[in-house]
Design an enzyme around this catalytic site. Structure first.
Site, PDB file in Angstrom:
ATOM      1  N   SER A   1       0.830  -1.198   0.000  1.00 33.19           N
ATOM      2  CA  SER A   1       0.000   0.000   0.000  1.00 33.19           C
ATOM      3  C   SER A   1       0.873   1.261   0.000  1.00 33.19           C
ATOM      4  O   SER A   1       1.711   1.429  -0.869  1.00 33.19           O
ATOM      5  CB  SER A   1      -0.954  -0.043   1.194  1.00 33.19           C
TER       6      SER A   1
ATOM      7  N   ASP B   1      -5.386  -3.591  -2.639  1.00 30.00           N
ATOM      8  CA  ASP B   1      -4.387  -3.208  -1.643  1.00 30.00           C
ATOM      9  C   ASP B   1      -3.681  -4.404  -1.009  1.00 30.00           C
ATOM     10  O   ASP B   1      -4.321  -5.317  -0.479  1.00 30.00           O
ATOM     11  CB  ASP B   1      -5.098  -2.399  -0.558  1.00 30.00           C
TER      12      ASP B   1
END
Length: 277
Positions: A43, A156
């Site tokens: 991320s 993510d």
């Protein structure tokens, strides 16, 4: 492990805007003479790690420091297909700052972790366009539209692995240092303390839920594959969406890294280890 070790495998965790702390952590490590030989991130950790590996951390830091709330809102391209935000404007701005680059051409090994939402497993980017890796790894489910790449639907990396230590196990470095953005609260108060008498809004509920899940996963990952040193950033430092707070978060990362390194040296020396340079 000798706390005087100088070559580092750096692991940068997920945590939204708290990821600005990664900038300060990197700068402090470099200032103290550590040589970062590889980076793995999920991320925001993948984003900052990629920017650093591309040699553009200073430019990104200066840009992020200038962002105000309105500037952050202008970067959001709203949609209602697969998420609230397309993410195209953010990637375009990053390309303007950094330029197009292939991961295999970066000067140090780099791994970005994403999740194949259909296969429900991690995907590691170690080759290919850097911005495909970053775009996939930052695609927070329901917030960013998933990224389609080579027949996969990617979201993510923090969904399954918020602190990706595994990619660094192959490295022949002196030590592994992880920056955890989901650490337990300590002396840092929440920017917006919860009121037990009122229901939080939709965004606040999602943010706190995300923090709770990632904090739990992070504890498991760090216990299963403990690095030599963990730099802890309290999850109460800011909400994942507060991207206008770069200056204070960069400094927080720097201060926390400095303190963690000092404590590490102290433990080694008190155990009778070799003197630390």
């Amino acid at each position: 492990m000798n706390a005087g070790a100088k070559t580092v495998s750096l692991v940068l965790g997920s945590g939204g805007a708290r990821g600005y702390a990664h900038i300060g952590a990197i700068e402090e490590l470099l200032a103290q003479g550590y040589a970062i030989r590889s980076v793995a991130g999920a991320s925001m950790g993948a984003l900052i790690g990629g920017v650093y590996a591309a040699g553009k951390l200073d430019a990104y830091r200066d840009w992020a420091r200038g962002l105000q709330k309105f500037d952050v809102l202008r970067l959001l391209d709203w949609t209602f297909r697969g998420g609230l935000i397309k993410g195209d404007r953010i990637i375009v701005r990053l390309r303007e700052l950094i330029g197009d680059v292939a991961i295999e051409n970066l000067p140090i090994p780099y791994t970005a972790v994403a999740v194949d939402i259909l296969a429900q497993r991690e995907v590691w980017f170690t080759r290919g366009p850097l911005f495909d890796a970053i775009r996939a790894s930052i695609a927070i489910p329901t917030v960013f539209r998933p990224h389609h790449y080579e027949g996969r639907v990617l979201v993510d990396g923090g969904l399954l692995n918020p602190v990706p230590i595994t990619p660094t196990l192959r490295d022949l470095t002196d030590c592994t240092i992880a920056v955890d953005l989901n650490a337990a609260p300590d002396d840092i108060a929440s920017a917006s303390p919860p009121d037990a008498n009122t229901d939080p809004g939709l965004l606040e509920t999602f943010a706190r839920s995300l923090d709770a899940v990632q904090a739990t996963l992070t504890r498991f990952k760090l216990a299963a594959q403990p690095p030599d040193l963990v730099v802890s950033i309290p999850r109460t430092a800011c909400a994942f969406y507060e991207f206008h707070r770069a200056p204070e978060l960069v400094e927080l990362g720097r201060a926390r890294t400095r303190a963690a390194l000092a404590q590490w040296r102290g433990r080694i020396e008190s155990d009778g280890g070799p003197a630390v340079s």
